[in-house]
Design an enzyme around this catalytic site. Structure first.
Site, PDB file in Angstrom:
ATOM      1  N   THR A  50      -3.459   7.602   1.418  1.00 17.95           N
ATOM      2  CA  THR A  50      -1.923   6.673   1.852  1.00 17.95           C
ATOM      3  C   THR A  50      -0.900   7.762   1.155  1.00 17.95           C
ATOM      4  OG1 THR A  50      -2.596   4.592   2.072  1.00 17.95           O
ATOM      5  CG2 THR A  50      -0.724   5.223   2.426  1.00 17.95           C
ATOM      6  N   TYR A 150     -13.874   5.041  -5.116  1.00 16.21           N
ATOM      7  CA  TYR A 150     -13.774   5.795  -4.256  1.00 16.21           C
ATOM      8  C   TYR A 150     -14.896   6.226  -2.473  1.00 16.21           C
ATOM      9  CZ  TYR A 150     -10.216   6.533  -0.333  1.00 16.21           C
ATOM     10  OH  TYR A 150      -9.408   6.778   0.963  1.00 16.21           O
ATOM     11  N   LYS A 178     -13.161   1.459  -4.319  1.00 11.40           N
ATOM     12  CA  LYS A 178     -12.710   1.352  -3.423  1.00 11.40           C
ATOM     13  C   LYS A 178     -14.116   1.718  -2.872  1.00 11.40           C
ATOM     14  CE  LYS A 178      -8.998   2.824  -0.854  1.00 11.40           C
ATOM     15  NZ  LYS A 178      -8.390   2.944  -0.680  1.00 11.40           N
TER      16      LYS A 178
END
Length: 310
Positions: A50, A150, A178
């Site tokens: 992001t 992740y 994640k």
């Protein structure tokens, strides 16, 4: 430093604001972080997807980290948060690349800058073996900074098996995961197998479903703009009030769907600009601004509410 029991609640992967010239916009960054720290989030993620990490130089990460550390050192009106500094909001820094040595060096530098943990994505593009992926995490964990694994196969080009992820989560220094696999299957399988380390939802649209399957919270880009509502979804679920949690989440779904209709973080940046938190919705190529159609739809949602634009 973060520990396993602190990987719960809402973490916000923050966008990286740019001036129209493409340089860092520290004024907007400080304004955005200051706004986020008024909410009872568990932490902020710097230099994630992001945050347009592929186009942000490590020197810029250092600059942003210095700015964030100064802002989050004390959170007015909030109880102390459980980071390495009891008066600071925990900061997780994205350091993962498809070069193990480079990722380990970045983890070490992030730790020296004050990061409470690092986010390490499954090595992308190279498509390593399952053994190679485990070795990647082992080497980075040796640095001594807590590691959040992740998993996001849609971006990396390789999928980690459940058995492999269990091995990764067993590594000393790996404190959680994640999960951006795109379904609840992964977290369900890990929960069923007796995994004891926390899993954060990385797919905003699956947040409630993952909480029901054993996730300990979420790392959610959408929580930039409706932070308290996402916190409410989490709180109600942890209290076992799943029906109420789902009702709250369903009211957020139109926002989530619009924010991911086009590539993240372009829609979020546009919305943050409309709310006055960002001076510009500039992205670095190859990312481009959202289309006029999405602008219109987001603008309508912003005007209608009830959550957006409160």
């Amino acid at each position: 430093m973060l520990s396993e029991h602190q990987i719960q609640g809402i973490f916000v992967p923050i966008v990286t604001p740019f001036l129209p010239s493409g340089e860092l916009d520290l004024a907007s960054f400080e304004r955005m972080v200051t706004q986020l720290q008024t909410h009872d989030i568990q932490g902020i993620v710097l230099n994630g997807t992001t945050g347009e990490s592929p186009t942000v130089a490590w020197e810029e990460v250092s600059t942003l980290m210095q700015s964030m550390t100064a802002i989050t050192k004390n959170r007015p009106g909030q109880e102390p948060v459980r980071g390495s500094d009891q008066n600071s909001m925990p900061i997780i820094v994205g350091v993962g690349t498809n070069d193990t040595r480079a990722s380990a060096r970045r983890a070490e530098m992030a730790g020296s800058m004050g990061a409470d943990a690092v986010l390490v994505v499954t090595p992308y593009y190279s498509r390593p073996s399952q053994e190679g992926i485990v070795a990647h995490y082992e080497q980075i964990a040796k640095v001594g900074v807590p590691v959040l694994a992740y998993e996001i196969p849609s971006r990396t080009g390789v999928r980690v098996d459940v058995s492999t992820m269990r091995r990764i989560l067993d590594i000393d220094g790996v404190i959680g995961l994640k999960d951006s696999t795109g379904s609840t299957d992964f977290v369900s399988a890990l929960t069923a197998s007796g995994n004891s380390k926390p899993v954060l939802c990385g797919e905003d649209r699956l947040f409630h479903a993952m909480l029901c399957q054993g996730a300990s919270g979420g790392m959610l880009a959408s929580a930039h703009v409706e932070t308290d509502s996402f916190l409410e979804v989490y709180r109600l679920a942890t209290e076992g009030r799943y029906s109420e949690s789902l009702n709250t989440f369903n009211r957020l779904l139109p926002l989530i769907e619009l924010l991911f209709r086009e590539s993240n973080p372009a829609p979020i940046k546009w919305l943050l600009k409309q709310q006055g938190l960002l001076a510009s919705d500039t992205l670095r190529l190859p990312m481009t601004p959202i289309t006029a159609g999405l602008q219109a739809d987001l603008g309508q949602l912003l005007a209608e509410g009830p959550y957006v634009g409160k």
